[in-house]
Design an enzyme around this catalytic site. Sequence first.
Site, PDB file in Angstrom:
ATOM      1  N   LYS A 162       0.818  -1.213   0.000  1.00  0.00           N
ATOM      2  CA  LYS A 162       0.000   0.000   0.000  1.00  0.00           C
ATOM      3  C   LYS A 162       0.851   1.262   0.000  1.00  0.00           C
ATOM      4  CE  LYS A 162      -2.126  -1.464   3.718  1.00  0.00           C
ATOM      5  NZ  LYS A 162      -1.601  -2.841   3.762  1.00  0.00           N
ATOM      6  N   LYS A 210       3.693   2.064  -1.527  1.00  0.00           N
ATOM      7  CA  LYS A 210       4.066   2.509  -2.880  1.00  0.00           C
ATOM      8  C   LYS A 210       2.851   3.075  -3.611  1.00  0.00           C
ATOM      9  CE  LYS A 210       5.005   1.172  -7.542  1.00  0.00           C
ATOM     10  NZ  LYS A 210       5.401   0.183  -8.549  1.00  0.00           N
ATOM     11  N   THR A 263       6.454   0.847   3.090  1.00  0.00           N
ATOM     12  CA  THR A 263       7.779   1.057   2.511  1.00  0.00           C
ATOM     13  C   THR A 263       7.662   1.830   1.208  1.00  0.00           C
ATOM     14  OG1 THR A 263       8.545  -1.020   3.484  1.00  0.00           O
ATOM     15  CG2 THR A 263       9.868  -0.101   1.699  1.00  0.00           C
ATOM     16  N   ARG A 298     -12.525   3.287  27.868  1.00  0.00           N
ATOM     17  CA  ARG A 298     -12.670   4.686  28.280  1.00  0.00           C
ATOM     18  C   ARG A 298     -11.649   5.082  29.351  1.00  0.00           C
ATOM     19  NH1 ARG A 298     -17.548   2.410  27.612  1.00  0.00           N
ATOM     20  NH2 ARG A 298     -17.818   2.023  29.839  1.00  0.00           N
ATOM     21  N   GLN A 325      -2.628  -2.352   7.616  1.00  0.00           N
ATOM     22  CA  GLN A 325      -2.916  -3.769   7.733  1.00  0.00           C
ATOM     23  C   GLN A 325      -3.802  -4.244   6.554  1.00  0.00           C
ATOM     24  OE1 GLN A 325      -3.613  -1.868  10.927  1.00  0.00           O
ATOM     25  NE2 GLN A 325      -1.434  -2.072  11.216  1.00  0.00           N
ATOM     26  N   THR A 364       8.009  -3.750   9.753  1.00  0.00           N
ATOM     27  CA  THR A 364       7.979  -3.323  11.142  1.00  0.00           C
ATOM     28  C   THR A 364       8.875  -4.185  12.021  1.00  0.00           C
ATOM     29  OG1 THR A 364       5.749  -2.440  10.916  1.00  0.00           O
ATOM     30  CG2 THR A 364       6.468  -2.983  13.139  1.00  0.00           C
ATOM     31  N   PRO A 387      10.562 -12.904   8.746  1.00  0.00           N
ATOM     32  CA  PRO A 387      10.213 -13.448   7.436  1.00  0.00           C
ATOM     33  C   PRO A 387       8.712 -13.679   7.349  1.00  0.00           C
ATOM     34  CG  PRO A 387      11.316 -15.110   8.781  1.00  0.00           C
ATOM     35  CD  PRO A 387      11.436 -13.819   9.512  1.00  0.00           C
ATOM     36  N   LYS A 419       3.588  -6.623  -7.114  1.00  0.00           N
ATOM     37  CA  LYS A 419       4.610  -7.675  -7.150  1.00  0.00           C
ATOM     38  C   LYS A 419       4.310  -8.771  -8.175  1.00  0.00           C
ATOM     39  CE  LYS A 419       6.787  -6.863  -2.731  1.00  0.00           C
ATOM     40  NZ  LYS A 419       7.469  -7.444  -1.566  1.00  0.00           N
TER      41      LYS A 419
END
Length: 428
Positions: free
Chosen positions: A16, A18, A42, A143, A224, A300, A304, A331
Amino acid sequence: MPVVVVIGAQWGDEGKGKIVDLLAARAQVVARTQGGANAGHTIRRGESKIILHLLPSGVLSLQTQCLIGPGVVMDPEGLLNELTEIEALGISLRGRLTIDLRTHLVLPTHKLLDGFYESALGENKIGTTSRGIGPAYSDKAGRRGVRLGDLLDKPRRLKSFGALYDQHALILEKIYQTTAPDRVQFLETAEHWAETLAPYAGDTVHKLHEALGLGQMILLEGAQGTFLDLDLGTYPFVTSSHPTVGGPIVGIGLPPSKVDFVLGVLKAYCTRVGSGPFPTEMDLAGAEMIRLRGGEFGATTGRPRRIGWLDLVAARDAARWNGINGWAVTKLDVLESVKPLQVCSAYRIGEQILPGVPPTIQGWEEVQPVYEEAPHWVGGSAARTLSDLPEGARSYLRKIESFTGVPVHMISLGAGQEETIMPRGDLV
């Protein structure tokens, strides 16, 4: 000008960063709206590799306003480190970055608790990043959380930060037999955060609506992926927020009717970090080849990533749940020369073919993928138009479109912005 929501359609790490960086060149506003420093987006510019965890991926587009919305849980120390790294590149975000006063904060004690909670699960570990995200969202829902606005108001900071610290310290000491960070030093650190972050604080929801009124292009950057969603994902092996389309909308106060285009980011194969079901996971030999070729190590954590064949069943449900208007397939170049090349076109449990992904963790653990072999191809990584791609690659993209009912709008063949094909032109 449109409002575009960028959604991860798998288990995160779809690329996401790029995609948002590429689109941000045309946008006036880019907003992070959920998640926290457990995201790793990244971006490559020339020989430079920049990994962002909290800052929106529009920071490198100098005309773009960057917003961190109230749906995010923000680690102040982590954000300050990112700002230092970006400033070292000669990029200042003063006047361009706004962090919402309602944004909840991740404290050092949240990180400590995260580690202990994960360790206590033993063999049932979730595989979290231990960045304090789950405990911070837990305090938010209970809360008890502290927000940026609390940080900047000294009397409220001493009261609310002190109360949350005391609660965390009690848990750490009585349950986990460990000493919490020094209370005085903790409050001094909070004062430093307040002084440093004050210039960036504001009302991002108001700024977003100002941009809407001016007809500006807005990107909402998801973090995510769909199957890590707290409600719809492979619970309990999920994140603590909503990476599906509702999360970005609620996390910045945007009416759903204002969304013009939902762009789903779909890696040409699947990856997953951490524990949890992963139906199309490859054997070790096949996974290692793709892992190395695709650089599949967590942005992060450095862990792997687990590798799997493209899961069209999951992709179709992601398209339905998010109302995805178009795919950004990333990719694709990594699959060049992979033979045999497989895609998952159905899930079965025993002899029963499921209509989609299962709703329970038991179902996820029992499903068996049904594979189809796809034509392989050689070459094409240098393609800059759809017609330049080998027929096998184009067939692969057509299979994605026909199975999910969603057209491919972007094709990424590498980390560079120029290594991108947009076969249908602009998104909207």
